[in-house]
Design an enzyme around this catalytic site. Structure first.
Site, short mmCIF file in Angstrom:
data_model
loop_
_atom_site.label_atom_id
_atom_site.label_comp_id
_atom_site.label_asym_id
_atom_site.label_seq_id
_atom_site.Cartn_x
_atom_site.Cartn_y
_atom_site.Cartn_z
N HIS A 80 -10.95 22.54 20.48
CA HIS A 80 -9.54 22.82 20.18
C HIS A 80 -9.35 23.69 18.95
O HIS A 80 -10.06 23.56 17.96
CB HIS A 80 -8.70 21.55 20.13
CG HIS A 80 -8.98 20.57 19.03
ND1 HIS A 80 -8.34 20.63 17.82
CD2 HIS A 80 -9.79 19.50 18.97
CE1 HIS A 80 -8.75 19.62 17.06
NE2 HIS A 80 -9.64 18.92 17.73
N ASP A 181 -12.34 19.77 11.95
CA ASP A 181 -11.71 19.27 13.16
C ASP A 181 -10.63 20.26 13.58
O ASP A 181 -9.52 20.22 13.04
CB ASP A 181 -11.12 17.88 12.88
CG ASP A 181 -10.50 17.24 14.08
OD1 ASP A 181 -10.60 17.79 15.17
OD2 ASP A 181 -9.90 16.15 13.92
N GLU A 211 -4.41 19.75 20.69
CA GLU A 211 -5.24 18.56 20.88
C GLU A 211 -4.79 17.43 19.98
O GLU A 211 -4.74 16.26 20.36
CB GLU A 211 -6.72 18.88 20.61
CG GLU A 211 -7.69 17.79 21.05
CD GLU A 211 -7.96 16.72 19.99
OE1 GLU A 211 -8.61 15.71 20.31
OE2 GLU A 211 -7.51 16.89 18.82
N GLU A 212 -4.45 17.79 18.74
CA GLU A 212 -4.17 16.78 17.72
C GLU A 212 -2.87 16.02 17.98
O GLU A 212 -2.61 14.99 17.36
CB GLU A 212 -4.12 17.42 16.33
CG GLU A 212 -5.47 18.00 15.86
CD GLU A 212 -6.51 16.94 15.55
OE1 GLU A 212 -6.20 15.74 15.66
OE2 GLU A 212 -7.65 17.31 15.21
N ASP A 234 -16.28 18.34 19.60
CA ASP A 234 -15.31 17.91 18.58
C ASP A 234 -16.03 17.12 17.49
O ASP A 234 -17.22 16.84 17.60
CB ASP A 234 -14.21 17.06 19.24
CG ASP A 234 -12.86 17.20 18.55
OD1 ASP A 234 -12.83 17.37 17.31
OD2 ASP A 234 -11.83 17.12 19.24
N HIS A 320 -9.94 13.93 9.27
CA HIS A 320 -8.48 13.99 9.13
C HIS A 320 -8.02 13.91 7.67
O HIS A 320 -6.87 13.63 7.39
CB HIS A 320 -7.78 12.91 9.97
CG HIS A 320 -7.75 13.28 11.44
ND1 HIS A 320 -6.73 12.91 12.29
CD2 HIS A 320 -8.59 14.02 12.19
CE1 HIS A 320 -6.97 13.40 13.49
NE2 HIS A 320 -8.10 14.07 13.46
ZN LIG Z 1 -10.53 17.15 16.96
#
Ligand SMILES: [Zn+2]
Length: 363
Positions: A80, A181, A211-212, A234, A320
């Site tokens: 992504h 990410d 995606e998130e 990922d 994250h």
């Molecule tokens: Zn991801």
């Protein structure tokens, strides 16, 4: 070691390029433009669908599967393009911005975090005084300070998004960035396209959107591609820091082969094939069981009549957060494993690749 003999030099260059491009969910245009440039010399065709997914095809060797003329298996590999961020919900009279999340931001430790808006404006996240200062602030107690003295001086509007301030640093040879990410997944997919040699399978590389916020891009992309096998690239977690939650994943110990996460159980046959190929080629790997979170593999797995799906993940510390840490040895192992799968026979574990028109392949 001389500077130009650094290990993983290709990954370093790709990361330097991709980590500095702004692209919270739904705003992947700049990332897509750069990726298109990077992959153009290495693919047979590209298209962009209505949700903004970049879909690139690398055809199998002439003659189809095993030279029989039968259509080659279509393997969709997704990474992504979007990154987590924040979205402005309100601008107050004094020029401070209130915001909501774009994806899974960790509101408890955002004080002092820098964010960047699309026009380059940098803001810093601050917090109100709380009754119990020892307690982490909630989203409602946070604001973004963009250096404005009042609302009239604020150029941001409700709905504008910001990403964590882009900066790539290196620590003990490991890259730190707010958006590994999933720019590292994009790096892996570009690297795989560069090395891919046409064989028995058609590779459909998908650089996905949104995606998130719920694997939305991969959902429509998978419908359009109608793959017979699907793999996501990922990040995942790591359990190798002091008093970390028990998680059998370690930086530098190899590519993570997904068994299960919070959204899916990977195809056991695909997972076994990944292990076999890794063992045969001497590629370091570790098994991944993640209790929360998921990837584009979930959306691909449940597409149409169902698709055998799995994921190759990169163990990541502080996922994250604005400072995600990975190890390029795991990235190398992931690309090697992906290519070992793509260039070998996968006919034993294919789904039907049903298309909307009935029982035939998408051609
Ligand atoms: Zn991801």
């Amino acid at each position: 070691m001389t500077p130009d003999s650094k290990p993983h030099a290709d990954f370093r260059d790709l990361l330097e390029a991709l980590c500095h491009v702004w692209g919270p969910s739904g705003h992947e245009d700049r990332v897509r433009a750069l990726l298109l440039e990077l992959i153009a010399p290495h693919v047979d065709e590209t298209r962009v669908d209505a949700l903004g997914n970049l879909i690139a095809v690398r055809h199998a060797a002439a003659g189809g599967a095993k030279g029989t003329g039968v259509e080659a298996p279509r393997i969709m590999v997704a990474a992504h393009m979007d990154e987590i961020g924040v979205v402005v919900t309100h601008v107050d009279q004094d020029g401070f911005l209130r915001f909501g999340p774009v994806g899974g931001i960790l509101t408890g430790n955002l004080i002092g975090t820098r964010v960047t808006f699309e026009d380059g404006t940098v803001g810093v996240i601050g917090a109100e005084k709380r009754a119990d200062q020892a307690k982490a602030p909630t989203l409602d107690e946070l604001f973004i300070d963009v250096g404005a003295d009042d609302a009239a001086a604020v150029t941001q509007r409700v709905g504008d998004m910001a990403a964590f301030h882009h900066r790539l640093d290196w620590s003990g040879g490991r890259p730190i960035a707010p958006n590994h990410d999933d720019r590292i997944g994009c790096v892996m997919l570009v690297a795989a396209l560069r090395r891919f040699k046409p064989g028995p399978n058609t590779l459909v590389a998908v650089f996905s959107t949104q995606e998130e916020v719920g694997t939305r891009g991969a959902e429509t992309a998978a419908y359009g591609v109608a793959p017979q096998l699907a793999i996501a690239l990922d990040i995942t977690g790591a359990g190798d820091t002091p008093k970390a939650p028990p998680l059998a994943l370690k930086l530098g110990a190899g590519a993570a082969v997904k068994v299960k996460d919070g959204g899916m159980i990977a195809s056991p046959a695909l997972r076994r094939l990944m292990e076999e190929r890794a063992q045969a080629a001497g590629i370091p790997y570790q098994l991944e069981v993640l209790t929360g979170g998921t990837t584009d593999a979930r959306a691909m797995q449940t597409s149409r009549a169902g698709v055998p799906a799995g994921a190759i993940s990169v163990p990541t510390r502080y996922g994250h957060s604005p400072s995600q840490v990975i190890d390029l040895a795991d990235v190398q192992a992931g690309v090697d494993l992906l290519l070992a799968l793509l260039e070998g026979d996968v006919s034993g574990l294919l789904g039907s690749g049903l298309t909307g028109s009935g029982m035939t392949g998408a051609g």
